[in-house]
Design a protein around this motif. Structure first.
Motif, short mmCIF file in Angstrom:
data_model
loop_
_atom_site.label_atom_id
_atom_site.label_comp_id
_atom_site.label_asym_id
_atom_site.label_seq_id
_atom_site.Cartn_x
_atom_site.Cartn_y
_atom_site.Cartn_z
N ILE A 284 16.72 2.58 -4.37
CA ILE A 284 15.49 2.92 -3.66
C ILE A 284 14.87 4.15 -4.31
O ILE A 284 15.55 5.16 -4.49
CB ILE A 284 15.75 3.20 -2.17
N ASN A 285 13.60 4.05 -4.66
CA ASN A 285 12.82 5.18 -5.19
C ASN A 285 11.74 5.50 -4.17
O ASN A 285 10.85 4.69 -3.92
CB ASN A 285 12.19 4.83 -6.54
N TYR A 286 11.82 6.71 -3.60
CA TYR A 286 10.89 7.09 -2.54
C TYR A 286 9.67 7.80 -3.12
O TYR A 286 9.77 8.56 -4.07
CB TYR A 286 11.58 8.03 -1.54
N TYR A 287 8.50 7.57 -2.48
CA TYR A 287 7.30 8.35 -2.79
C TYR A 287 6.59 8.76 -1.50
O TYR A 287 5.45 9.20 -1.53
CB TYR A 287 6.36 7.60 -3.74
N GLY A 288 7.28 8.64 -0.37
CA GLY A 288 6.77 9.06 0.93
C GLY A 288 7.87 8.91 1.96
O GLY A 288 8.97 8.43 1.65
N GLN B 296 12.62 -7.39 -4.37
CA GLN B 296 11.99 -6.07 -4.45
C GLN B 296 11.09 -5.86 -3.25
O GLN B 296 10.33 -6.75 -2.86
CB GLN B 296 11.17 -5.95 -5.73
N PHE B 297 11.20 -4.69 -2.65
CA PHE B 297 10.38 -4.29 -1.51
C PHE B 297 9.52 -3.12 -1.95
O PHE B 297 10.01 -2.21 -2.62
CB PHE B 297 11.26 -3.84 -0.33
N ARG B 298 8.25 -3.12 -1.55
CA ARG B 298 7.35 -2.02 -1.88
C ARG B 298 6.54 -1.63 -0.65
O ARG B 298 6.15 -2.50 0.13
CB ARG B 298 6.38 -2.42 -2.99
N GLY B 299 6.28 -0.35 -0.50
CA GLY B 299 5.45 0.14 0.60
C GLY B 299 6.30 0.77 1.68
O GLY B 299 7.37 1.32 1.41
N GLN B 300 5.81 0.71 2.92
CA GLN B 300 6.54 1.26 4.05
C GLN B 300 7.73 0.35 4.33
O GLN B 300 7.55 -0.77 4.82
CB GLN B 300 5.65 1.36 5.28
N LEU B 301 8.92 0.82 4.02
CA LEU B 301 10.12 0.00 4.12
C LEU B 301 10.46 -0.32 5.57
O LEU B 301 10.28 0.50 6.46
CB LEU B 301 11.28 0.69 3.42
N THR C 128 8.97 -2.37 7.60
CA THR C 128 7.81 -2.59 8.47
C THR C 128 7.12 -3.86 8.01
O THR C 128 7.45 -4.42 6.96
CB THR C 128 6.80 -1.42 8.38
N ASP C 129 6.15 -4.29 8.77
CA ASP C 129 5.35 -5.45 8.36
C ASP C 129 4.40 -5.12 7.21
O ASP C 129 3.74 -6.00 6.69
CB ASP C 129 4.53 -5.99 9.55
N HIS C 130 4.33 -3.85 6.83
CA HIS C 130 3.43 -3.43 5.75
C HIS C 130 4.10 -3.42 4.38
O HIS C 130 3.46 -3.09 3.39
CB HIS C 130 2.87 -2.04 6.04
N MET C 131 5.37 -3.78 4.30
CA MET C 131 6.03 -3.80 3.00
C MET C 131 5.79 -5.14 2.30
O MET C 131 5.65 -6.17 2.94
CB MET C 131 7.53 -3.50 3.12
N VAL C 132 5.73 -5.09 0.98
CA VAL C 132 5.55 -6.27 0.15
C VAL C 132 6.94 -6.72 -0.29
O VAL C 132 7.76 -5.91 -0.69
CB VAL C 132 4.67 -5.95 -1.08
N VAL C 133 7.20 -8.03 -0.23
CA VAL C 133 8.49 -8.59 -0.61
C VAL C 133 8.27 -9.56 -1.76
O VAL C 133 7.42 -10.44 -1.67
CB VAL C 133 9.16 -9.33 0.57
N GLN C 134 9.04 -9.39 -2.83
CA GLN C 134 8.94 -10.28 -3.99
C GLN C 134 10.34 -10.57 -4.51
O GLN C 134 11.19 -9.69 -4.55
CB GLN C 134 8.11 -9.63 -5.09
#
Length: 159
Positions: free
Chosen positions: A75-79, A99-104, A106-112
């Motif tokens: 995990i690499n944090y930027y917030g 890979q998860f990106r964004g607010q981990l 939550t419904d606002h994270m991107v999943v790929q």
């Protein structure tokens, strides 16, 4: 008087334990709130669910391996509780990553999801010119499960 002091000390200790237990991480001099170990395990559960529901079918043998082995989690944090997280399983001939990106968490994270094939061969330099003795596997395939909510990812696969 001593009873009130002990009660106040107990309340202060409980407050410090409750509020002071949230893990933090420092990146480039900034401190961010990080996921707890339990939340990291939840991220792994969501990654497994995403692979089960992936449009690129995961075979039963691979699915068993993913269920039975613990992945690498990076995990690499930027917030606060926000960043890029990779959950990776290394299998005999490829690596499977979610890979998860964004607010981990939550419904606002991107999943790929994506797969990186590992080379199956030896490069031979014995005759001066490099020769690959076996053909490499395909370098990369991938899929994006789309805009699924956490509830959609956690449902059982449609198989």
């Amino acid at each position: 008087m001593i009873g009130k002091f002990c009660l106040a000390a107990l309340c202060l200790t409980a407050a410090l334990l409750f509020y002071g237990c949230a893990p933090t991480v420092t990146v480039n001099g900034e401190t961010f709130e990080a996921l707890t170990p339990r939340e990291e395990k939840d991220l792994v559960l969501i990654a497994r669910a995403a692979l089960k529901r992936s449009p690129k079918a995961v075979g039963l043998q691979e699915l068993r391996a993913i269920e039975d082995t613990e992945p690498e989690v990076e995990i690499n944090y930027y917030g606060d509780r926000t960043g890029d997280a990779k959950v990776t399983w290394t299998l005999p001939d490829h690596r499977r990553t979610v890979q998860f990106r964004g607010q981990l968490l939550t419904d606002h994270m991107v999943v790929q999801t994506y797969t990186v094939r590992l080379y199956d061969g030896i490069i031979d330099y014995s005759k001066g010119k490099p020769v690959l003795r076996r053909e490499p596997s395909q370098p990369k395939t991938g899929s994006d499960p789309g805009n699924n909510s956490l509830e959609d990812l956690l449902r059982s696969p449609a198989r």
